[in-house]
Design an enzyme around this catalytic site. Structure first.
Site, PDB file in Angstrom:
ATOM      1  N   CYS A 122       0.886  -1.303  -0.078  1.00 19.61           N
ATOM      2  CA  CYS A 122       0.065  -0.084  -0.085  1.00 19.61           C
ATOM      3  C   CYS A 122       0.796   1.217  -0.140  1.00 19.61           C
ATOM      4  CB  CYS A 122      -0.718   0.146   1.187  1.00 19.61           C
ATOM      5  SG  CYS A 122      -2.189  -1.103   1.236  1.00 19.61           S
ATOM      6  N   ASP A 313      -5.684   0.635  11.250  1.00 19.07           N
ATOM      7  CA  ASP A 313      -6.172   0.099  10.058  1.00 19.07           C
ATOM      8  C   ASP A 313      -7.751   0.068  10.211  1.00 19.07           C
ATOM      9  OD1 ASP A 313      -3.754  -0.939   9.003  1.00 19.07           O
ATOM     10  OD2 ASP A 313      -4.235  -2.898   9.512  1.00 19.07           O
ATOM     11  N   ILE A 335       0.360   7.148  13.108  1.00 19.96           N
ATOM     12  CA  ILE A 335       1.190   5.962  12.637  1.00 19.96           C
ATOM     13  C   ILE A 335       1.786   6.162  11.505  1.00 19.96           C
ATOM     14  CG2 ILE A 335       1.181   3.354  12.489  1.00 19.96           C
ATOM     15  CD1 ILE A 335       0.490   4.290  15.058  1.00 19.96           C
TER      16      ILE A 335
END
Length: 425
Positions: A122, A313, A335
């Site tokens: 990603c 996430d 993060i």
């Protein structure tokens, strides 16, 4: 290129089966290389990244047997590492998956040498491998980075136990060092270790195969190395991010959902924010029920952090929730940089979001409007589907190959819950 089409306006109702965790199964598959006999891994999700990892293991020479069919419920995979002869993990297989770097530790520890192409994955910011390299060097590895490859070797037989303090918490760095230390000579101490449930799951798998590990799930992990791991069987834990995604989808649509065979204790931060948003939640030992019938969610403020903090996430999914919630929600991403790329696409649907550095300020609106949008990464893909579930009209999501890296049959599962969703090629 495949697309997903979502027609919004239908609450989600019913039961859903959660798949095995993507972020647990990938290191566990790598860990099978540490054994001296076949290892069976069950509850394996059917994902693009899993298939890529299987192909990588085959490229190295490992025997791979799919049991019960890779798409069957309860599927398992048997890995036989005794046939491994190759030490090079090529770029053409790793370019789409960052987790390929997890092969570095096991190959180096068991075979004394490894070459792993620098990984892809990603596009959500810099995720350097320097912590992996420094950690393995603390065990005696000699490592260089050249021509796009991490080249590692051990000059004196086996890796030697050592102590390493991570500069920053790194999940995959902790996992790589944990696997290497499991068969290193002597005792290794890992400080400032990641505490994520997926790290604990890897440690429990290693212990099942004969490793000596203490402290997984705390910042300090102690590993007493053994010569080699044994044959065994292990079931991957349920995916907490998939669990959270379906819970948020249900809360956004004003529905009701039930999940069995999940791990509620791995989702404390997410469940707390859903309760804050107004959801009624019942938690059992291995079950979660959420009821949001007839209610609009309230906006929530959150800051991403390493576990047990709020998971990065789940940030994109909660941003989608805030887009249609009552009030203003503030989301701070600590993060990864560049993890607000889904914002521009949510704006196309009518969301009101203002970005200030690493902070997103979301003003909830009563409704979104369907439009063509483009996925930029795995979790952004999920947030766009969630937004589409509550938008008026059709939302067409392009570049959904990102989605297939981390969600197993998401359109089928949402369809069972009542969503109007289909894949279009």
């Amino acid at each position: 290129m495949s697309k997903i089409v979502v027609a919004g306006g239908t609450p989600l109702y019913g039961d859903v089966r959660i798949s095995g965790a993507k972020n647990a199964v990938l290191p566990i598959l790598c860990a099978t290389l540490l054994a001296d006999a076949p290892v069976e891994i069950s509850n394996v999700p059917y994902l693009h990244d899993v298939i890529t990892m299987i192909n990588l293991l085959r490229e190295l020479g490992a025997g791979v047997t799919m049991n019960e069919g890779i798409e069957a419920k309860g599927r398992s995979i048997t890995i036989d590492p005794r046939w491994v002869r190759q030490r090079v993990v090529p770029y053409d297989l790793v370019k789409t998956m960052r987790a390929s770097v997890l092969l570095l530790g096991p190959l180096l520890a068991c075979y004394g040498a490894a070459e792993v192409a620098l990984p892809g994955g990603c596009a959500i910011g810099s995720r350097p491998v320097d912590q992996h390299i420094r950690g393995l060097q603390s065990l005696g590895a000699e490592i260089t980075v050249e021509n796009g490859y991490i080249k590692a070797s051990v000059s004196q037989g086996r890796l030697k136990g050592g102590r390493f303090v991570f500069d920053v918490v790194s999940v995959t760095g902790t996992e790589n060092l944990l696997m290497a230390a499991a068969v290193a000579q002597g005792t290794s101490v890992i400080e400032n270790a990641a505490m994520e449930p997926e790290v604990v799951d890897l440690a429990e798998c290693l212990i099942t195969l004969g490793a000596r590990v203490e402290g997984a799930g705390t910042p300090r992990i102690v590993v007493e190395g053994v010569e080699r791991l044994n044959s065994g069987q292990y079931a991957v834990l349920p995916d907490r991010i998939e669990t959270g995604t379906f819970l948020v989808a249900t809360a956004m649509t004003g529905g009701r959902i039930s999940m069995q065979q999940v791990r509620p204790q791995t989702l404390d931060a997410v469940l707390g924010k859903l309760t804050e948003a107004g959801a009624c939640i019942e938690i059992g030992a291995d079950s979660i029920r959420l009821d949001m019938q007839g209610r609009r969610p309230c906006s929530v403020n959150l800051t991403t952090a390493p576990y047990p903090g709020f998971p990065t996430d789940m940030q994109a999914q909660f941003m989608a929730l805030n887009c249609v919630a009552e009030g203003v929600g503030v989301i701070k991403e600590t993060i990864f940089e560049n993890r607000f790329m889904h914002v521009d696409e949510l704006l196309r649907l009518g969301a009101k979001i203002q970005i200030e550095g690493h902070t997103a300020i979301v003003q909830g609106v009563e409704r979104l409007s369907g439009a063509p949008v483009m996925a930029t990464d795995l979790r952004a893909s999920a947030s766009l589907i969630l937004a589409g579930l509550v938008a008026e009209g059709e939302t067409i999501i392009d570049r959904i190959y990102h989605l297939d890296r981390g969600y197993e049959n998401i359109e089928r599962k949402l369809g069972v819950l009542g969503a109007s969703i289909r894949r279009m090629t």
